[in-house]
Design an enzyme around this catalytic site. Structure first.
Site, PDB file in Angstrom:
ATOM      1  N   LYS A   1      32.473  -1.145  23.101  1.00  0.00           N
ATOM      2  CA  LYS A   1      31.227  -0.987  22.303  1.00  0.00           C
ATOM      3  C   LYS A   1      30.058  -0.449  23.252  1.00  0.00           C
ATOM      4  O   LYS A   1      29.469   0.569  22.774  1.00  0.00           O
ATOM      5  CB  LYS A   1      30.829  -2.102  21.670  1.00  0.00           C
ATOM      6  CG  LYS A   1      31.786  -2.989  20.758  1.00  0.00           C
ATOM      7  CD  LYS A   1      31.497  -4.130  19.993  1.00  0.00           C
ATOM      8  CE  LYS A   1      31.088  -5.219  21.010  1.00  0.00           C
ATOM      9  NZ  LYS A   1      32.163  -5.956  21.503  1.00  0.00           N
TER      10      LYS A   1
ATOM     11  N   ARG B   1      27.499 -10.183  13.763  1.00  0.00           N
ATOM     12  CA  ARG B   1      28.733 -10.949  14.336  1.00  0.00           C
ATOM     13  C   ARG B   1      29.065 -11.880  13.673  1.00  0.00           C
ATOM     14  O   ARG B   1      30.106 -12.416  13.701  1.00  0.00           O
ATOM     15  CB  ARG B   1      28.243 -11.555  15.874  1.00  0.00           C
ATOM     16  CG  ARG B   1      29.053 -10.802  17.071  1.00  0.00           C
ATOM     17  CD  ARG B   1      28.381 -11.220  18.250  1.00  0.00           C
ATOM     18  NE  ARG B   1      29.112 -11.423  19.206  1.00  0.00           N
ATOM     19  CZ  ARG B   1      29.060 -10.855  20.404  1.00  0.00           C
ATOM     20  NH1 ARG B   1      28.126  -9.876  20.316  1.00  0.00           N
ATOM     21  NH2 ARG B   1      29.743 -10.883  21.411  1.00  0.00           N
TER      22      ARG B   1
ATOM     23  N   ARG C   1      35.230  -5.507  34.863  1.00  0.00           N
ATOM     24  CA  ARG C   1      33.961  -4.998  34.588  1.00  0.00           C
ATOM     25  C   ARG C   1      32.796  -5.334  35.422  1.00  0.00           C
ATOM     26  O   ARG C   1      32.714  -6.487  35.981  1.00  0.00           O
ATOM     27  CB  ARG C   1      33.593  -5.446  33.154  1.00  0.00           C
ATOM     28  CG  ARG C   1      32.272  -4.905  32.754  1.00  0.00           C
ATOM     29  CD  ARG C   1      31.892  -5.142  31.447  1.00  0.00           C
ATOM     30  NE  ARG C   1      31.791  -6.598  31.018  1.00  0.00           N
ATOM     31  CZ  ARG C   1      31.588  -6.879  29.734  1.00  0.00           C
ATOM     32  NH1 ARG C   1      31.512  -5.893  28.660  1.00  0.00           N
ATOM     33  NH2 ARG C   1      31.776  -8.215  29.072  1.00  0.00           N
TER      34      ARG C   1
ATOM     35  N   ARG D   1      29.569 -10.277  35.134  1.00  0.00           N
ATOM     36  CA  ARG D   1      28.959 -11.129  34.175  1.00  0.00           C
ATOM     37  C   ARG D   1      29.482 -12.467  34.199  1.00  0.00           C
ATOM     38  O   ARG D   1      30.684 -12.599  34.322  1.00  0.00           O
ATOM     39  CB  ARG D   1      29.188 -10.569  32.583  1.00  0.00           C
ATOM     40  CG  ARG D   1      28.045  -9.753  32.253  1.00  0.00           C
ATOM     41  CD  ARG D   1      28.087  -9.099  31.013  1.00  0.00           C
ATOM     42  NE  ARG D   1      28.636  -9.891  29.912  1.00  0.00           N
ATOM     43  CZ  ARG D   1      28.772  -9.485  28.972  1.00  0.00           C
ATOM     44  NH1 ARG D   1      28.540  -8.049  28.587  1.00  0.00           N
ATOM     45  NH2 ARG D   1      29.172 -10.386  27.907  1.00  0.00           N
TER      46      ARG D   1
ATOM     47  N   ARG E   1      35.555 -16.405  23.820  1.00  0.00           N
ATOM     48  CA  ARG E   1      34.960 -15.533  23.152  1.00  0.00           C
ATOM     49  C   ARG E   1      35.600 -14.716  22.175  1.00  0.00           C
ATOM     50  O   ARG E   1      35.664 -14.249  21.177  1.00  0.00           O
ATOM     51  CB  ARG E   1      34.391 -14.394  24.381  1.00  0.00           C
ATOM     52  CG  ARG E   1      33.057 -14.924  24.856  1.00  0.00           C
ATOM     53  CD  ARG E   1      32.838 -14.236  26.205  1.00  0.00           C
ATOM     54  NE  ARG E   1      32.627 -12.868  26.143  1.00  0.00           N
ATOM     55  CZ  ARG E   1      32.708 -12.088  26.919  1.00  0.00           C
ATOM     56  NH1 ARG E   1      33.009 -12.188  28.148  1.00  0.00           N
ATOM     57  NH2 ARG E   1      32.521 -10.697  26.724  1.00  0.00           N
TER      58      ARG E   1
END
Ligand code: AP5
Length: 218
Positions: free
Chosen positions: A15, A87, A126, A159, A170
């Protein structure tokens, strides 16, 4: 100018990566609730402190805090890309009401379809620029120099919630609390389009631009 768009997809579906592309090419304004929350935490605000433990566990931050935060972002020119919001069904209902109050049309939603197995590798590799939110991947989308942002030359970080156990949490939370939004947008005004999010960044961007109908909007 096209209307507001909700980017709907699991953690790691892409996203943020696609929001960045649409922002640069078509002038959308990106509202990423994850980036806003991380900014609040970095600045030590009350909201940041309230959100911290939820984010560290991989849980959702309570709806009331999120809706209040987003309300402050709605004023301003141009169409908005909502990245990571809504969400939950109550968040989606609140967004529809907030936009209607401001005389804006209802947003359309794009669902990023991808198998869970592909997401862990994306999240573990990431690297992010914490100042701009720009994301890279050490294998799939690497910066020119490892650990350094191509654009502003600043350091990239990983992160704290991109650890295997928090990623699993998650993904479970997404399945239980956010997947119902696929039906919400399909059933409330036929506002859902789906893209196959398993291809390359360019391939997904191509589908997305076509799906929201901005290909001739340059
Ligand atoms: P948030 O920051 O929103 O994280 P998320 O939804 O978990 O989404 P991600 O940022 O992890 O994934 P993405 O889909 O943007 O993927 P990306 O483009 O980076 O939320 C964090 C936390 O904040 C939540 O857990 C919650 O606690 C809280 N929160 C936020 N919003 C909330 C809300 N509305 N309500 C309640 N709580 C909220 O891509 C991932 C990686 O893959 C990158 O390395 C990228 O380079 C790579 N990649 C991207 N596309 C491709 C591709 N096509 N092929 C190969 N690699 C790719």
């Amino acid at each position: 100018m096209p209307g507001d768009i909700v980017l709907l997809g699991a953690p790691g579906a892409g996203k943020g990566t696609q929001a960045q592309i649409l922002r640069q090419r078509f002038g959308y304004r990106q509202v990423s609730t994850g980036d806003l929350l991380r900014e609040h935490r970095a600045n030590g605000t009350e909201l940041g402190k309230a959100a911290e433990s939820f984010m560290q566990r991989g849980d959702l931050v309570p709806d009331s805090l999120i809706i209040k935060m987003v309300e402050g972002e709605l004023e301003g020119p141009g169409a908005v890309l909502f990245d990571g919001f809504p969400r939950t069904v109550p968040q989606a209902q609140a967004l529809d009401a907030l936009l209607a109050d401001r005389g804006r049309g209802l947003p359309r939603a794009v669902y990023f379809a991808i198998e869970r197995a592909a997401l862990e590798a994306r999240l573990l590799g990431r690297w992010t620029n914490p100042r701009t939110g720009r994301v890279y991947h050490e294998t799939f989308n690497p910066p020119r120099v490892a650990g350094i942002d191509d654009e502003d030359g600043g350091p990239l970080v990983q992160r704290e919630d991109d650890k295997p156990e928090t990623i699993a949490k998650r993904l479970d939370v997404f399945q239980a609390q956010t997947m119902p939004l696929v039906a919400y947008y399909a059933e409330h005004g036929d506002r859902l389009v789906t893209v196959d999010a398993t291809g390359s960044v360019e391939d997904v961007a191509h589908q997305l631009i076509h799906a929201i109908g901005v290909e001739h909007a340059h």
